[in-house]
Scaffold this motif. Structure first.
Motif, short mmCIF file in Angstrom:
data_model
loop_
_atom_site.label_atom_id
_atom_site.label_comp_id
_atom_site.label_asym_id
_atom_site.label_seq_id
_atom_site.Cartn_x
_atom_site.Cartn_y
_atom_site.Cartn_z
N THR A 21 0.95 -1.07 -0.11
CA THR A 21 0.24 -0.14 -0.23
C THR A 21 0.87 0.98 -0.47
OG1 THR A 21 -1.97 -1.44 1.41
CG2 THR A 21 -1.80 1.77 0.52
N ARG A 22 1.92 1.42 0.52
CA ARG A 22 2.86 2.47 0.65
C ARG A 22 3.60 2.65 -0.44
NH1 ARG A 22 8.32 4.17 2.12
NH2 ARG A 22 8.06 6.32 3.19
N ALA A 23 4.01 1.55 -0.75
CA ALA A 23 4.72 1.85 -2.55
C ALA A 23 3.60 1.61 -3.66
CB ALA A 23 5.16 -0.02 -2.47
N ALA A 24 2.14 1.78 -3.80
CA ALA A 24 1.00 2.32 -4.16
C ALA A 24 1.10 3.81 -4.61
CB ALA A 24 -0.41 1.67 -4.30
N LEU A 25 1.02 4.68 -2.77
CA LEU A 25 0.52 5.47 -2.41
C LEU A 25 2.28 6.03 -2.93
CD1 LEU A 25 -0.17 5.32 0.87
CD2 LEU A 25 -1.77 5.68 -0.70
N LEU A 26 3.05 6.03 -2.80
CA LEU A 26 4.29 6.61 -3.46
C LEU A 26 4.36 6.83 -4.15
CD1 LEU A 26 6.77 5.80 -0.95
CD2 LEU A 26 6.40 7.17 -0.88
N TYR B 103 -3.97 7.86 4.92
CA TYR B 103 -3.37 8.84 6.84
C TYR B 103 -2.32 7.68 7.31
CZ TYR B 103 -5.74 13.33 6.19
OH TYR B 103 -6.00 14.74 5.37
N HIS B 104 -2.97 6.26 7.21
CA HIS B 104 -1.78 5.39 7.98
C HIS B 104 -1.05 5.22 7.86
CE1 HIS B 104 -1.76 1.26 9.45
NE2 HIS B 104 -1.33 1.30 8.80
N HIS B 105 -0.25 6.13 6.91
CA HIS B 105 1.55 5.68 6.36
C HIS B 105 1.88 7.41 6.30
CE1 HIS B 105 1.73 1.78 5.01
NE2 HIS B 105 -0.07 1.95 4.78
N PHE B 106 1.24 8.42 5.76
CA PHE B 106 1.14 9.67 6.00
C PHE B 106 0.42 10.43 6.78
CE2 PHE B 106 2.17 7.23 2.19
CZ PHE B 106 4.01 7.12 2.39
N THR B 107 0.93 11.93 7.76
CA THR B 107 0.01 12.26 8.59
C THR B 107 -0.75 13.08 7.64
OG1 THR B 107 2.47 13.85 8.83
CG2 THR B 107 1.94 12.05 10.92
N ASP C 101 -6.74 13.08 -4.39
CA ASP C 101 -5.91 12.82 -5.93
C ASP C 101 -5.09 11.33 -5.62
OD1 ASP C 101 -7.87 14.57 -6.90
OD2 ASP C 101 -5.40 15.95 -7.02
N VAL C 102 -4.34 10.93 -4.57
CA VAL C 102 -3.61 10.23 -4.58
C VAL C 102 -4.09 9.08 -3.96
CG1 VAL C 102 -1.43 8.97 -3.68
CG2 VAL C 102 -1.37 11.80 -3.86
N ALA C 103 -5.22 9.07 -3.28
CA ALA C 103 -5.54 7.85 -2.59
C ALA C 103 -6.54 6.95 -4.41
CB ALA C 103 -6.30 7.98 -1.92
N ARG C 104 -6.99 7.95 -4.90
CA ARG C 104 -8.39 7.73 -5.70
C ARG C 104 -6.55 6.99 -6.83
NH1 ARG C 104 -11.49 12.00 -5.24
NH2 ARG C 104 -9.98 13.19 -6.67
#
Length: 203
Positions: free
Chosen positions: A15-20, A52-56, A39-42
């Motif tokens: 999940t973190r890799a996908a977000l990055l 928000y679990h990975h980035f504040t 936008d990033v979540a979509r």
């Protein structure tokens, strides 16, 4: 032996890799200000809560993207310097060329040189840049000085000045109207300036 990762840990890493990956693309294309966490979540096909679990916040996400871009470029430059160059001076210049070429890449130039200062502020931007690039420059100067190729009474000052020289070159290329056309001029100028550090007597 490395501990076996649980399915939950692997999912979190994925999940973190996908977000990055999604954030890198969006920040490079739209800029920091025009990109939202929604936008990033979509784009990553995850929930806002997962972000928000990975980035504040958005700045934390951008900082992680910036950090990864810097890390990759330093690794690439160091790899070039260590492979296929028996001559230490030419190895150092090959690392410089690798860095300058990277500054032509749309994603790296957009995130590190055009978006980061506005998003992170000058002090934080410089701190992160120093954490990555300055260390490599310092190591290179130490190696060259130990081999008698650089006549420098203050190696740390020399390294910092070269670091800022390369930073100025990167900023110039990233903000040029035609970076590829300007690249040979910037490269030749940087080489001349760095070559002025070379010890005149190496006998």
């Amino acid at each position: 032996m490395s501990p076996v990762k649980s399915r939950r840990d692997m999912y979190a890493e994925a999940t973190r890799a996908a977000l990055l990956e999604a954030a890198t693309k969006l920040f490079a294309e739209r800029g920091f200000a025009a990109t939202s966490l929604d936008d990033v979540a979509r784009a990553a096909n995850v929930t806002r809560g997962a972000v928000y679990h990975h980035f504040t916040n958005k700045l934390a996400l951008f900082t992680a993207v910036f950090d990864e871009q810097e890390r990759q470029i330093v690794e690439r430059a160091e790899s070039v310097m260590l492979q296929g160059h028996e001559d230490l001076w030419e190895a150092a210049l090959a690392g410089v060329d690798q860095f300058l070429d990277a500054c032509l890449e749309p994603v790296y130039s957009a995130i590190v040189w055009r978006e980061a200062i506005g998003a992170m502020g000058w002090n934080a931007w410089m701190e992160f840049a120093e954490q990555h690039s300055l260390g490599l420059v310092e190591r290179s100067v130490e190696v060259l000085a130990a081999a008698g190729l650089i006549d420098s009474a203050n190696r740390k000052t020399t390294a910092r000045l070269v670091f800022h020289l390369l930073g100025g070159a990167g900023m110039t290329l990233a903000n040029a109207e035609n970076p590829a056309e300007l690249r040979p001029v910037v490269g030749a100028t940087v080489r001349r300036m760095i070559s002025s550090l070379r010890a005149t007597d190496q006998s």
